[in-house]
Write a protein that holds these residues in place. Structure first.
Motif, PDB file in Angstrom:
ATOM      1  N   ASN A  29       6.434   5.399   3.167  1.00 26.93           N
ATOM      2  CA  ASN A  29       5.179   5.609   2.429  1.00 26.93           C
ATOM      3  C   ASN A  29       4.744   4.380   1.639  1.00 26.93           C
ATOM      4  O   ASN A  29       3.851   4.453   0.800  1.00 26.93           O
ATOM      5  CB  ASN A  29       5.275   6.842   1.513  1.00 26.93           C
ATOM      6  N   VAL A  30       5.360   3.232   1.939  1.00 25.54           N
ATOM      7  CA  VAL A  30       4.901   1.966   1.377  1.00 25.54           C
ATOM      8  C   VAL A  30       4.784   0.942   2.506  1.00 25.54           C
ATOM      9  O   VAL A  30       5.787   0.587   3.133  1.00 25.54           O
ATOM     10  CB  VAL A  30       5.868   1.425   0.297  1.00 25.54           C
ATOM     11  N   ALA A  31       3.564   0.509   2.769  1.00 24.03           N
ATOM     12  CA  ALA A  31       3.332  -0.540   3.774  1.00 24.03           C
ATOM     13  C   ALA A  31       3.331  -1.888   3.059  1.00 24.03           C
ATOM     14  O   ALA A  31       2.801  -2.004   1.948  1.00 24.03           O
ATOM     15  CB  ALA A  31       1.992  -0.325   4.470  1.00 24.03           C
ATOM     16  N   THR A  49       2.936  -9.507   9.977  1.00 19.78           N
ATOM     17  CA  THR A  49       4.142  -9.313   9.161  1.00 19.78           C
ATOM     18  C   THR A  49       4.282  -7.867   8.677  1.00 19.78           C
ATOM     19  O   THR A  49       5.203  -7.570   7.908  1.00 19.78           O
ATOM     20  CB  THR A  49       4.110 -10.219   7.912  1.00 19.78           C
ATOM     21  N   LEU A  50       3.401  -6.981   9.115  1.00 18.00           N
ATOM     22  CA  LEU A  50       3.423  -5.598   8.613  1.00 18.00           C
ATOM     23  C   LEU A  50       4.805  -4.963   8.764  1.00 18.00           C
ATOM     24  O   LEU A  50       5.408  -4.980   9.828  1.00 18.00           O
ATOM     25  CB  LEU A  50       2.406  -4.752   9.400  1.00 18.00           C
ATOM     26  N   THR A  51       5.289  -4.412   7.647  1.00 22.40           N
ATOM     27  CA  THR A  51       6.519  -3.644   7.685  1.00 22.40           C
ATOM     28  C   THR A  51       6.390  -2.510   6.660  1.00 22.40           C
ATOM     29  O   THR A  51       5.361  -2.397   5.989  1.00 22.40           O
ATOM     30  CB  THR A  51       7.756  -4.521   7.389  1.00 22.40           C
ATOM     31  N   TYR A  52       7.397  -1.664   6.578  1.00 17.92           N
ATOM     32  CA  TYR A  52       7.353  -0.528   5.644  1.00 17.92           C
ATOM     33  C   TYR A  52       8.655  -0.444   4.868  1.00 17.92           C
ATOM     34  O   TYR A  52       9.689  -0.954   5.306  1.00 17.92           O
ATOM     35  CB  TYR A  52       7.136   0.784   6.412  1.00 17.92           C
ATOM     36  N   ILE A 101       0.864  -1.178   0.000  1.00 18.78           N
ATOM     37  CA  ILE A 101       0.000   0.000   0.000  1.00 18.78           C
ATOM     38  C   ILE A 101       0.896   1.223   0.000  1.00 18.78           C
ATOM     39  O   ILE A 101       1.680   1.422   0.939  1.00 18.78           O
ATOM     40  CB  ILE A 101      -0.906   0.005   1.245  1.00 18.78           C
ATOM     41  N   SER A 102       0.819   2.012  -1.053  1.00 19.59           N
ATOM     42  CA  SER A 102       1.708   3.169  -1.127  1.00 19.59           C
ATOM     43  C   SER A 102       0.903   4.462  -1.167  1.00 19.59           C
ATOM     44  O   SER A 102      -0.249   4.487  -1.600  1.00 19.59           O
ATOM     45  CB  SER A 102       2.596   3.078  -2.373  1.00 19.59           C
ATOM     46  N   ASP A 103       1.522   5.522  -0.676  1.00 22.06           N
ATOM     47  CA  ASP A 103       0.883   6.835  -0.755  1.00 22.06           C
ATOM     48  C   ASP A 103       1.874   7.836  -1.319  1.00 22.06           C
ATOM     49  O   ASP A 103       3.035   7.504  -1.572  1.00 22.06           O
ATOM     50  CB  ASP A 103       0.337   7.251   0.621  1.00 22.06           C
ATOM     51  N   GLU A 104       1.422   9.057  -1.523  1.00 23.09           N
ATOM     52  CA  GLU A 104       2.255  10.088  -2.144  1.00 23.09           C
ATOM     53  C   GLU A 104       2.778  11.075  -1.108  1.00 23.09           C
ATOM     54  O   GLU A 104       3.087  12.225  -1.442  1.00 23.09           O
ATOM     55  CB  GLU A 104       1.460  10.790  -3.251  1.00 23.09           C
ATOM     56  N   GLY A 105       2.845  10.628   0.127  1.00 24.88           N
ATOM     57  CA  GLY A 105       3.346  11.482   1.194  1.00 24.88           C
ATOM     58  C   GLY A 105       4.838  11.326   1.401  1.00 24.88           C
ATOM     59  O   GLY A 105       5.534  10.666   0.625  1.00 24.88           O
TER      60      GLY A 105
END
Lengths: 179, 95
Positions: A169-171, A161-164, A123-127
């Motif tokens: 800005n990418v989960a 397993t959540l990581t970034y 999941i990515s955002d533009e922040g």
């Protein structure tokens, strides 16, 4: 029946009748993009149907996508969100930012990669990202504000397993279907 | 969905379905009242998110942390799992 359960259950029924496992073996990629909270719920419902536990998966997807939109794309930091909630101005600020030129074109994007039985979601955002290591390590009881528990909730109850990926800005979430 | 029963001494907030970010505005409006005791009825709630946790903490602030003045009723299923995971069973009486 609440929508929350209805959609995953529709998928569960579909699974039962047609065998989602067979579909999962053929499905390779899925890409979606969203801008608003309403779109977040639609995307979460779709992806939840591909996950081993749709209800838990939906919650995780909604939390991560809302973070991507609110904190990432719309640049509402945690302290500001806390203040806006306490002053009952959060909804208005969200709407104002969604319609302003600076943020209007920004999207949160979801990329699902399936190599059955492994499902990887990005999941990515533009922040500009955030201190995700600190957020992942934070304790539920560490603060008593009205916000700031989403990542802890996701990593402890939905996606262990959540990581970034830096700068944050990418989960990334990796799930494995039980065989 | 949110419904409120107010008999002056006790305000009961009845929630149905999802207790999540969509309810924030309505929930906060209810917090403007001045009862002695608050009851949050979660018996018809099957899903809470992190916003719900935040709303409950705002309610706790409202009573200045006096756990005797807040009752969470009918907590079951996913909401119970999340509340216990978040250690809210230490802040509220879960019935």
């Amino acid at each position: 029946m609440p929508t929350t359960q209805r959609v995953p259950l529709v998928f569960a029924e579909h699974r039962r009748r047609t065998g989602t496992i067979e579909v999962m073996r053929m499905l390779r990629h899925l890409e979606l993009a969203c801008r608003t909270r309403e779109e977040v719920e639609s995307i979460a419902d779709v992806i939840a149907g591909l996950l081993p536990d749709p209800l838990v998966g939906r919650l995780g997807m909604v939390e991560l996508l809302l973070n991507a939109i609110e904190h990432g794309n719309l640049e509402i930091g945690s302290a500001l969100k806390c203040q806006l909630i306490r002053e009952q101005r959060f909804e208005a600020e969200l709407a104002a930012r969604l319609s302003c030129d600076r943020y209007r074109a920004r999207r949160a994007r979801v990329w699902v990669d399936i190599e059955y039985p492994v499902v990887t979601i990005e999941i990515s955002d533009e922040g500009r990202g955030f201190d995700w290591r600190r957020a992942l390590a934070s304790d539920f009881a560490a603060h008593d504000g009205p916000n700031g528990r989403g990542i802890a909730l996701v990593s402890r109850t939905c996606f262990p397993t959540l990581t970034y990926r830096d700068p944050g800005n990418v989960a990334i979430v990796k799930l494995v279907w039980p065989r | 969905m949110i419904q409120v029963t107010d008999n002056h001494d006790i305000v009961t907030i009845h929630l149905t379905g999802r207790f999540d970010f969509r309810v924030i505005k309505d929930f906060q409006e209810v917090l403007g009242r001045e009862p002695r005791t608050w009851v949050v009825d979660l018996s018809a709630v099957d899903y809470v998110d992190s916003s719900a946790l935040g709303m409950l903490l705002l309610l706790r602030d409202r009573v200045r942390g006096d756990a005797q003045r807040v009752q969470l009723r009918g907590v079951h299923g996913q909401p119970r799992e999340v509340l216990v995971m978040a250690k809210f069973d230490r802040l509220f009486k879960l019935e």
